[in-house]
Design an enzyme around this catalytic site. Sequence first.
Site, PDB file in Angstrom:
ATOM      1  N   GLU A 186       0.830  -1.213   0.000  1.00  0.00           N
ATOM      2  CA  GLU A 186       0.000   0.000   0.000  1.00  0.00           C
ATOM      3  C   GLU A 186       0.866   1.266   0.000  1.00  0.00           C
ATOM      4  O   GLU A 186       0.633   2.201   0.773  1.00  0.00           O
ATOM      5  CB  GLU A 186      -0.958  -0.011   1.200  1.00  0.00           C
ATOM      6  N   GLU A 255      -6.941  -7.722  -1.080  1.00  0.00           N
ATOM      7  CA  GLU A 255      -7.559  -7.656   0.248  1.00  0.00           C
ATOM      8  C   GLU A 255      -9.029  -7.302   0.104  1.00  0.00           C
ATOM      9  O   GLU A 255      -9.381  -6.150  -0.106  1.00  0.00           O
ATOM     10  CB  GLU A 255      -6.870  -6.624   1.155  1.00  0.00           C
TER      11      GLU A 255
END
Length: 729
Positions: A186, A255
Amino acid sequence: MRKNSNILPLIFIIIPLLWILFISSSSASVIYDGKSLIINGQRRILISGSIHYPRSTPQMWPDLIKKAKDGGLDVIQTYVFWNGHEPSQGNYYFEERYDLVKFIKLIHQAGLYVHIRIGPFICAEWNFGGFPVWLKYVQGIEFRTDNGPFKAAMEKFTTKIVDMMKSENLFASQGGPIILSQIENEYGPVEWDIGAPGKAYTKWFSEMAVGLNTGVPWVMCKQETAPDPIIDTCNGFYCENFKPNKNYKPKMFTENWTGWYTAFGGAVPYRPVEDLAFSVARFIQNNGSFMNYYMFHGGTNFGRTGSGLFVATSYDYDAPIDEYGLIREPKWSHLRNMHKAIKQAEPALLSAYPTVSWPGKNLEVHVFQSKRYCAAFLANYDSENSATVTFWNKQYNLPAWSVSILPDCKTEVFNTAKVYGLRRHAKMIPVSSGSFPWQSYIEQTVSADDSDTFTNAGLLEQVDITRDSSDYLWYTSNVYIKSDEGFLKNGQYPFLNIMSAGHVLHVFVNGRLSGTVYGSLTDTRLSFSQGIKLVAGVNKISLLSVSVGLANVGTHFEWYKTGVLGPVTLNGLNEGTRDLTKQKWSYKVGLKGESLSIHTLAGSSSVEWIQGSLVAVKQPLTWYKTIFNEPTGNDPLALDMSTMGKGEIWVNGKSIGRHWPGYIAKGNCGNCNYAGLYNENKCLSDCGQPSQKWYHVPRSWLKPTGNLLVVFEEMGGDPSRISLVKRQL
């Protein structure tokens, strides 16, 4: 000779064929295009789930993996936990819960693939985002940017993990189960925030990772700038509209959040399986080919591994397999049934791109059709009203906010909102009759002349002193009051004012607790302002600053502060305001009980424990211990700690984790309701209940008899009502 001459050409044909068969059985080619991953020449729709090896025990791993496979998973995804593997610089640990190789080999034995997210920054609500604390003190270092010391340390650890996987032949290119690797995590928002140094860092770590030659693709999640050949992927509750940065990269969902983490003082999140399945079906119908549940089994933040967001010890995440390893229904079965439907549709999904039509308001139809195969997805995006769709001269009823899957374009085999079977809830059943025979030991407030203290003019940052070896740091200073100071005016005592970067502060004046304050879920900083009773002469001010994990996310989170940083003032004296900030303060790391290791069998005999009716109750800074036998059976076990305040729990010297009921405040409570958008403001129930009441006790940590249970209590609680419970469906 003619016979031999006929055989030789056959030998030259057969031997290469046998070699090809051998290679294909011991290794796999993993490549990709815009449609999907291609494993050994075969396109795949892959269903994955996250299981983190340190958040469970090795004894639990085989059963967790089996339940994941039975639930229709193809892949198990895990982070790699740097601070668990290199707790001190150059000293590595890969045993017990951190036996990464064993975990991956068990997955391989079960016939599943692995996605290994090396990072080594992982976030994961894990202490310090997975970075070891010693990394913060490498000279000249800055985390996650174009910084020489950081890049050197990151490359060294990443290379160590890759080399370890290679040495065990665990990459698919070697015949192992690992089909994907992840570098960083991320990073896109951080790169955007810091600009040029972030872009340079991205270029560097991308080239570094690819240069390690794993033989399988690398991915980056939430990283739109991921350079070729790295695949950028999506994280979130919904990713149907995500598109990779190049059309020749597959659409991957690394995710899909099955719920959310629990925070002390916050709601216990819940995501209905109808919405979770809906997000998966929408992703697949929009050309998604790899989907991972975060988490499929959340597990437990044993020890002090939860991060500084007040992350609870439970990391259940409302996952299909609960914290204790039991199947959560109907979530597990409903998702399994959807996975079966997707697999039935897989040939059509991989043989064509969909044609899309809109038969009505909030209605959408995707059809995947080739010469041999046909599959259809019928969607109703209205969050309140059901609808009827006519498709190929047949009517289908679509509940609100749902997708139906027709693997043959005719028969609806699954709808995301039509949940069948039992909605079972696990129960906690007491297994101990009566209370444990507790003993207690009072932790004393620290004295400035203790041998293991040191003195400094002014206030120091907590982690700089503790190096996160303990949650606790004592700040102690003396305040001299003249007999004619007039320190009680108009019935008012002088006010002690303290500003702290958090997370929890216990204030003692002359050995007595004057108050406790703690930060909030949105701001861990805190302040203390209260009248305190002083005496003529020397008064001892003792501040016990408590961290609840270190920051795990944010730009340069290594610079975030913890502890009492001031100002500290005393108001209401004749002299006016006295600033205590820059006077001499004494510091002591940790608790006396910690230094004596009284949470262990050996250390518990080093102090004098109080027994019977004299056992302390509702007394701050108290240690408790008892001995218990393992209950019969195989049901998972937990401790009910709802009558206690805050502290830590150990069983046979192993830390169960921090305990803190963290009662849910009104307006921040309940079971989150999803209707197309994650919204914490829709949490409406369970006000006044503990964020976490039960604490998992792994069976493998117990002996048949004579188990030592030790609890440290900061705030004061009633141990007589602690009970051992078993979890049953």
